[in-house]
Design a protein around this motif. Structure first.
Motif, PDB file in Angstrom:
ATOM      1  N   GLN A  97      -0.582 -25.441 -32.574  1.00 10.46           N
ATOM      2  CA  GLN A  97      -1.180 -25.320 -31.242  1.00 10.46           C
ATOM      3  C   GLN A  97      -0.172 -25.721 -30.160  1.00 10.46           C
ATOM      4  O   GLN A  97       0.002 -25.011 -29.165  1.00 10.46           O
ATOM      5  N   GLU A  98       0.495 -26.845 -30.369  1.00 11.04           N
ATOM      6  CA  GLU A  98       1.470 -27.316 -29.382  1.00 11.04           C
ATOM      7  C   GLU A  98       2.599 -26.299 -29.197  1.00 11.04           C
ATOM      8  O   GLU A  98       3.026 -26.024 -28.062  1.00 11.04           O
ATOM      9  N   ARG A  99       3.080 -25.741 -30.276  1.00  9.05           N
ATOM     10  CA  ARG A  99       4.191 -24.783 -30.179  1.00  9.05           C
ATOM     11  C   ARG A  99       3.763 -23.510 -29.462  1.00  9.05           C
ATOM     12  O   ARG A  99       4.545 -22.937 -28.691  1.00  9.05           O
ATOM     13  N   ARG A 100       2.530 -23.092 -29.692  1.00  9.33           N
ATOM     14  CA  ARG A 100       2.043 -21.902 -28.993  1.00  9.33           C
ATOM     15  C   ARG A 100       1.982 -22.168 -27.491  1.00  9.33           C
ATOM     16  O   ARG A 100       2.332 -21.304 -26.676  1.00  9.33           O
ATOM     17  N   ILE A 101       1.555 -23.362 -27.106  1.00 12.23           N
ATOM     18  CA  ILE A 101       1.514 -23.738 -25.684  1.00 12.23           C
ATOM     19  C   ILE A 101       2.922 -23.764 -25.105  1.00 12.23           C
ATOM     20  O   ILE A 101       3.183 -23.241 -24.013  1.00 12.23           O
ATOM     21  N   SER A 119       1.357 -29.291 -19.760  1.00 18.86           N
ATOM     22  CA  SER A 119       1.565 -30.706 -20.078  1.00 18.86           C
ATOM     23  C   SER A 119       0.755 -30.983 -21.345  1.00 18.86           C
ATOM     24  O   SER A 119      -0.420 -30.608 -21.422  1.00 18.86           O
ATOM     25  N   ILE A 120       1.377 -31.619 -22.332  1.00 23.10           N
ATOM     26  CA  ILE A 120       0.685 -32.000 -23.562  1.00 23.10           C
ATOM     27  C   ILE A 120       0.581 -33.519 -23.584  1.00 23.10           C
ATOM     28  O   ILE A 120       1.599 -34.221 -23.470  1.00 23.10           O
ATOM     29  N   ASN A 125       5.832 -29.594 -18.443  1.00 24.88           N
ATOM     30  CA  ASN A 125       6.515 -28.745 -19.433  1.00 24.88           C
ATOM     31  C   ASN A 125       7.138 -29.613 -20.513  1.00 24.88           C
ATOM     32  O   ASN A 125       8.269 -29.397 -20.956  1.00 24.88           O
ATOM     33  N   ASP A 126       6.355 -30.595 -20.936  1.00 20.98           N
ATOM     34  CA  ASP A 126       6.814 -31.582 -21.907  1.00 20.98           C
ATOM     35  C   ASP A 126       5.594 -32.325 -22.449  1.00 20.98           C
ATOM     36  O   ASP A 126       4.460 -32.061 -22.053  1.00 20.98           O
ATOM     37  N   ILE A 127       5.865 -33.284 -23.317  1.00 24.92           N
ATOM     38  CA  ILE A 127       4.833 -34.135 -23.904  1.00 24.92           C
ATOM     39  C   ILE A 127       4.895 -35.505 -23.251  1.00 24.92           C
ATOM     40  O   ILE A 127       5.975 -36.047 -23.036  1.00 24.92           O
ATOM     41  N   VAL A 128       3.722 -36.060 -22.930  1.00 26.75           N
ATOM     42  CA  VAL A 128       3.637 -37.450 -22.477  1.00 26.75           C
ATOM     43  C   VAL A 128       2.749 -38.199 -23.464  1.00 26.75           C
ATOM     44  O   VAL A 128       1.713 -37.687 -23.897  1.00 26.75           O
ATOM     45  N   GLU A 129       3.169 -39.397 -23.861  1.00 23.39           N
ATOM     46  CA  GLU A 129       2.398 -40.192 -24.804  1.00 23.39           C
ATOM     47  C   GLU A 129       1.613 -41.264 -24.069  1.00 23.39           C
ATOM     48  O   GLU A 129       2.111 -41.860 -23.107  1.00 23.39           O
TER      49      GLU A 129
END
Length: 249
Positions: A114-118, A126-127, A179-183
């Motif tokens: 899912q993340e890669r498709r986004i 933003s993930i 356009n990146d991941i935030v934890e």
């Protein structure tokens, strides 16, 4: 600003909707119950009209590897295509800290897909990677129960309250796309066996919690720091003890 929340009636989604409304925005809680189905595409075009942001906090109804992969890939593809047609400017998705380190699990392989498709899709995104929720302590115990004992690996975790997850997701939705991941994570590191032991004590559950280095976490081998955030995480303030007190009240 109109913000469509996919999965907007669930544990996190309902809280995101409330928080966005309190801040003066126009959130739409979208779910199959409201006639919006990302798996079939039903109702998506109408729901996304005038939407500037889409927040996806939906989850697969099954943890089975094949079923969860079908859900996340199909639903995400349908959602991104509908967003592109509607002119949506920001796609926000909720995922899990350590998704790429838990790939023994078919469910987490599906989340990574899912993340890669986004990331490869047409919509700025933003993930949000969140740690485990306090609300799921009982589920961890159920999954890990063998006989009258709960067997868990004595590894570190940094869990957080669902309210804080929703606060973080809503905040990211109102920012420019990363356009990146935030934890995001809770304020305290603790061992998962200690977390579950304290949770069971608070609910007067008599099961024993056993720290077993050979035990699996939802079917996955994990090491000391597998479940902890790695990036420049944002930390919530609610502690487990504060959350337990609120539940008791």
């Amino acid at each position: 600003m109109k913000i469509v929340v996919i999965g907007g009636t669930g544990l996190i989604g309902s809280r995101v909707v409330t928080r966005l409304r309190e801040q003066g925005h126009e959130p739409l809680a979208a779910s199959p119950a409201s006639g919006v189905n990302t798996l079939t595409g039903q109702g998506l075009a109408q729901a996304l009209q005038r939407a500037a942001v889409v927040v996806d906090v939906s989850n697969s109804p099954s943890f089975d590897a094949e079923a969860s992969l079908k859900f996340f890939e199909t639903a995400t593809r349908n959602l991104l295509e509908a967003e592109a047609a509607a002119g949506v400017k920001h796609h926000v998705a909720l995922s899990v800290v350590a998704t790429d380190r838990l790939l023994e699990s078919g469910y987490f392989r599906a989340k990574l897909a899912q993340e890669r498709r986004i990331q490869q899709g047409p919509i700025p995104y933003s993930i949000v990677h969140a740690t485990q929720f306090f609300e799921f302590v009982s589920s961890i115990a159920e999954f890990s129960t063998v006989g009258d004992a709960v067997r868990l690996p004595p590894v570190l975790i940094q869990p957080m309250a669902a309210d804080d997850v929703a606060r973080a997701v809503a905040s990211v939705a109102l920012e420019a796309p990363l356009n990146d991941i935030v934890e995001v994570a809770g304020p305290d590191e603790m061992r998962i066996d200690a977390l579950v032991r304290r949770g069971l004590e608070a609910s007067h559950d008599p099961r024993r919690v056993v720290a077993d280095p050979e035990a699996l976490y939802f079917g996955v081998h994990v090491s000391e720091r597998t479940l902890l955030p790695e990036r420049n995480a944002r930390f919530a303030k609610t502690t487990f003890e504060q959350w337990l007190s609120r539940q008791a009240a």
